[in-house]
Design an enzyme around this catalytic site. Structure first.
Site, PDB file in Angstrom:
ATOM      1  N   ARG A 292       0.913  -1.436  -0.086  1.00  0.00           N
ATOM      2  CA  ARG A 292       0.028  -0.100   0.012  1.00  0.00           C
ATOM      3  C   ARG A 292       0.919   1.373  -0.118  1.00  0.00           C
ATOM      4  O   ARG A 292       1.675   1.280   0.843  1.00  0.00           O
ATOM      5  CB  ARG A 292      -0.928  -0.035   1.332  1.00  0.00           C
ATOM      6  CG  ARG A 292      -1.835   1.303   1.426  1.00  0.00           C
ATOM      7  CD  ARG A 292      -2.466   1.130   2.624  1.00  0.00           C
ATOM      8  NE  ARG A 292      -3.228   2.426   2.812  1.00  0.00           N
ATOM      9  CZ  ARG A 292      -3.030   3.329   3.993  1.00  0.00           C
ATOM     10  NH1 ARG A 292      -2.449   2.976   4.981  1.00  0.00           N
ATOM     11  NH2 ARG A 292      -3.726   4.513   3.915  1.00  0.00           N
TER      12      ARG A 292
ATOM     13  N   HIS B 125      -2.563  10.775   0.842  1.00  0.00           N
ATOM     14  CA  HIS B 125      -2.089  10.604   2.104  1.00  0.00           C
ATOM     15  C   HIS B 125      -1.401  11.906   2.539  1.00  0.00           C
ATOM     16  O   HIS B 125      -0.218  12.077   2.749  1.00  0.00           O
ATOM     17  CB  HIS B 125      -1.197   9.164   2.223  1.00  0.00           C
ATOM     18  CG  HIS B 125      -0.809   9.009   3.504  1.00  0.00           C
ATOM     19  ND1 HIS B 125      -0.923   7.566   3.886  1.00  0.00           N
ATOM     20  CD2 HIS B 125      -0.506   9.424   4.430  1.00  0.00           C
ATOM     21  CE1 HIS B 125      -0.657   7.143   5.028  1.00  0.00           C
ATOM     22  NE2 HIS B 125      -0.379   8.420   5.603  1.00  0.00           N
TER      23      HIS B 125
ATOM     24  N   GLU C 137      -7.243   8.528   6.368  1.00  0.00           N
ATOM     25  CA  GLU C 137      -7.512   9.049   7.789  1.00  0.00           C
ATOM     26  C   GLU C 137      -7.791  10.551   7.731  1.00  0.00           C
ATOM     27  O   GLU C 137      -7.176  11.584   7.941  1.00  0.00           O
ATOM     28  CB  GLU C 137      -6.006   8.983   8.623  1.00  0.00           C
ATOM     29  CG  GLU C 137      -5.662   7.819   9.155  1.00  0.00           C
ATOM     30  CD  GLU C 137      -4.505   7.680  10.117  1.00  0.00           C
ATOM     31  OE1 GLU C 137      -4.281   8.887  10.428  1.00  0.00           O
ATOM     32  OE2 GLU C 137      -4.201   6.544  10.181  1.00  0.00           O
TER      33      GLU C 137
ATOM     34  N   ASN D 198      -7.054   1.792  10.184  1.00  0.00           N
ATOM     35  CA  ASN D 198      -5.689   2.007  10.860  1.00  0.00           C
ATOM     36  C   ASN D 198      -5.988   1.925  12.417  1.00  0.00           C
ATOM     37  O   ASN D 198      -6.859   3.192  12.843  1.00  0.00           O
ATOM     38  CB  ASN D 198      -5.217   3.216  10.518  1.00  0.00           C
ATOM     39  CG  ASN D 198      -4.891   3.373   8.878  1.00  0.00           C
ATOM     40  OD1 ASN D 198      -4.790   2.289   8.041  1.00  0.00           O
ATOM     41  ND2 ASN D 198      -4.425   4.763   8.473  1.00  0.00           N
TER      42      ASN D 198
ATOM     43  N   TYR E   5      -3.797   1.976  15.953  1.00  0.00           N
ATOM     44  CA  TYR E   5      -2.753   2.036  16.910  1.00  0.00           C
ATOM     45  C   TYR E   5      -2.913   1.950  18.400  1.00  0.00           C
ATOM     46  O   TYR E   5      -2.172   1.192  18.898  1.00  0.00           O
ATOM     47  CB  TYR E   5      -1.856   3.349  16.422  1.00  0.00           C
ATOM     48  CG  TYR E   5      -1.410   3.363  15.003  1.00  0.00           C
ATOM     49  CD1 TYR E   5      -0.253   2.752  14.830  1.00  0.00           C
ATOM     50  CD2 TYR E   5      -2.245   3.845  13.864  1.00  0.00           C
ATOM     51  CE1 TYR E   5       0.314   2.780  13.431  1.00  0.00           C
ATOM     52  CE2 TYR E   5      -1.718   3.915  12.619  1.00  0.00           C
ATOM     53  CZ  TYR E   5      -0.392   3.476  12.453  1.00  0.00           C
ATOM     54  OH  TYR E   5       0.167   3.358  11.390  1.00  0.00           O
TER      55      TYR E   5
ATOM     56  N   GLU F 115      -3.080  -0.049   8.220  1.00  0.00           N
ATOM     57  CA  GLU F 115      -1.992   0.254   9.067  1.00  0.00           C
ATOM     58  C   GLU F 115      -2.009  -0.251  10.474  1.00  0.00           C
ATOM     59  O   GLU F 115      -3.230  -0.130  11.237  1.00  0.00           O
ATOM     60  CB  GLU F 115      -1.857   1.621   9.160  1.00  0.00           C
ATOM     61  CG  GLU F 115      -1.437   2.374   7.881  1.00  0.00           C
ATOM     62  CD  GLU F 115      -1.312   4.072   8.084  1.00  0.00           C
ATOM     63  OE1 GLU F 115      -1.029   4.618   9.077  1.00  0.00           O
ATOM     64  OE2 GLU F 115      -1.502   4.696   7.020  1.00  0.00           O
TER      65      GLU F 115
HETATM   66  C1  FCB Z   1      -1.004   7.151  10.666  1.00  0.00           C
HETATM   67  C2  FCB Z   1      -0.589   7.827   9.682  1.00  0.00           C
HETATM   68  C3  FCB Z   1       0.747   7.313   8.783  1.00  0.00           C
HETATM   69  C4  FCB Z   1       1.743   7.154  10.107  1.00  0.00           C
HETATM   70  C5  FCB Z   1       1.184   6.319  11.326  1.00  0.00           C
HETATM   71  C6  FCB Z   1       2.301   6.208  12.424  1.00  0.00           C
HETATM   72  O1  FCB Z   1      -1.998   8.002  11.476  1.00  0.00           O
HETATM   73  O2  FCB Z   1      -1.482   7.318   8.565  1.00  0.00           O
HETATM   74  O3  FCB Z   1       1.009   8.083   7.877  1.00  0.00           O
HETATM   75  O4  FCB Z   1       2.167   8.309  10.488  1.00  0.00           O
HETATM   76  O5  FCB Z   1       0.034   6.921  11.714  1.00  0.00           O
END
Ligand code: FCB
Length: 486
Positions: free
Chosen positions: A87, A130, A175, A304, A306, A385
């Site tokens: 990607r 992006h 995002e 995405n 985290y 992500e």
């Molecule tokens: C996300 C972004 C990516 C990267 C990660 C850590 O929010 O999409 O570009 O910065 O965080």
């Protein structure tokens, strides 16, 4: 590293199917460099990097990972890892460097990259946006101006004309929450504006641009897979018995997730989101037909993930305040328009971004999406992500051993596996990121790659997490954590 006998299977047993898509993700501004080559002009991030105090250490994307020149080597690395998909994003400013200009040289770079990937059996997954809007377009109002929608559609058509004969997978936006609220409300990201009404308008115009690009791609290629990527969180109340905390957590999650999930999957903005925005700024200017266009069917939702968030209505005690990583000096505002909630620190490990490591949040999020959003809409999910920043150390022998990142990745893949076992329709997982790269306002200080980049020499060294990930791809299983920590 390789055990003599077959390692124990994961607790959930089932593993992931042979057609599960394993990939790695990057973004143009974060890796390409060659900022003034091949006809490219400035994007909003080039400009933002020149704002004093906006980016840590004054870092820029001028060279980044020099991927523009080294992409063949990077594709070879991907092939060595056994990736099925890659990607990456296209730089709008490389393709449309000035109003009405389509830059053939910019498109040729991506066309060669696509050929290089396909020659290695790696499926290209393109993200059209992006975060690197051309500066000329920001000068006309950027995402806050409705005129952006026609420009995004024209750009989409130009990219499709060059690559659509070979690219099957398209994500319109990455995002949009970050583009709108970090870019236009907090001013933490480019273009660095702190104008809440502009942020709310930007959110709507991002969604309209997604709609216009989706419609164009459908017309040009009815069989293409089209979707978008959202950053989603899972918010829990600090005290589940306290109604104020419950409400604060619900609003936190609604402002991040539902502000985008609802218009795309359910055809409208949630009332609590509109109320919150109205209390801090105003509501977006929605014209007739906008919501119907935005909720046109998608083929995949990119997620995405985290970290989640523990949220309280009251300010947390000093020892419960979630720390922030060393920040660039430029003051920033609040991206959570209309929220009075506070994110509270838990007793969880944290990455160097100070993001809490909470893999079970991913499992719960995916199960929630299946029950409430993507499931009813019949839309499959792909993790576009997931990854972690840690301070890596290059050993004397040149190797990079990163057990924390390895454990993070495997725990999250396991969470995906568990969510699938509980009925979530998740079809793929892309690690963020293939390479250490330019981490936005944190510059090069935060390393997310499974491949280490020594910036002065541009040497690439796969970390031990890359080997562990390759092993998961090969076997479709997550090894027991005890074996990956070693
Ligand atoms: C996300 C972004 C990516 C990267 C990660 C850590 O929010 O999409 O570009 O910065 O965080």
């Amino acid at each position: 590293m390789t055990p003599a006998t077959e390692p124990p299977r994961s607790a959930t047993g089932a593993g992931l199917p042979a057609d599960f898509v394993w990939g790695a993700a990057t973004a143009a501004f974060q890796i390409e460099g060659a900022a003034r080559e091949g006809g490219r002009t400035d994007s909003i991030w080039d400009t933002f990097c020149r704002v004093p105090g906006a980016v840590r250490d004054g870092d820029t994307g001028d060279v980044a990972c020099d991927h523009y020149h080294r992409w063949r080597q990077d594709v070879a690395l991907m092939a060595d890892l056994g990736l099925a998909a890659y990607r990456f994003s296209v730089s709008w400013a490389r393709v449309v460097p000035a109003p009405g200009v389509v830059n053939a040289e910019g498109l040729a770079f991506y066309s060669d990259l696509v050929d290089g990937l396909l020659a290695r059996g790696i499926e290209p997954w393109i993200t059209l946006y992006h975060w690197d809007m051309p500066q000329w377009l920001e000068d006309r109002g950027g995402w806050a101006d409705r005129g952006v929608v026609a420009e995004f559609e024209a750009y989409t058509r130009a990219v499709h004309a060059a690559l659509g004969d070979r690219v099957r997978h398209w994500l319109t936006l990455n995002e949009p929450w970050c583009s709108a609220f970090l870019g236009y409300a907090a001013g933490e990201h480019a273009p660095g504006r702190q104008d809440p009404q502009a942020a709310v308008d930007a959110a709507h115009h991002l969604l309209l641009s997604h709609a216009a690009a989706t419609r164009a791609l459908r017309e040009l290629d009815p069989d293409a897979m089209v979707g978008l990527t959202l950053n989603l969180t899972l918010a829990d109340p600090a005290d589940p018995q306290d109604p104020a905390d419950v409400q604060a957590a619900a609003l936190h999650q609604a402002l991040v997730n539902d502000a985008f999930l609802h218009p795309v999957l359910h055809g409208g903005y949630p009332p609590e989101v509109l109320d919150a925005w109205a209390s801090a700024a105003g509501v977006p200017h929605v014209a007739d037909g906008d919501l119907a266009a935005i909720s046109a069917p998608i083929d995949v939702l990119g997620v995405n993930y985290y970290h989640g968030a523990l949220v309280s209505a009251a300010e947390p005690a000093p020892d419960r305040v979630l720390p922030r990583p060393p920040a660039p000096p430029r003051p920033t505002g609040n991206p959570m328009l209309g929220s009075q909630g506070h994110v509270v620190r838990r007793d969880l490990p944290r990455t160097t971004m100070e993001w809490e490591v909470q893999p079970d949040g991913l499992r719960r999020l995916l199960v929630h999406l299946q029950a409430e959003h993507t499931g009813p809409a019949g839309v499959p999910v792909v993790i576009t992500e997931n990854g972690a920043a840690y301070d890596d150390v290059v050993a004397a022998d040149g190797t990079v051993h990163d057990p924390e990142r390895t454990a993070y990745l495997l725990a999250h893949v396991r969470a995906v596996q568990e969510a699938r076992a509980q009925g979530a329709d998740v079809r793929g997982y892309f690690v963020w990121s293939l390479l250490d790269n330019f981490e936005w306002a944190h510059g090069y200080a935060q390393r997310f790659g499974i491949v280490h980049v020594d910036y002065p020499t541009q040497t690439r060294t796969p970390k031990s997490s890359a080997r562990a990930f390759a092993d998961v791809i090969r076997t479709g299983h997550v090894r027991d954590t005890s074996s990956v920590q070693a």
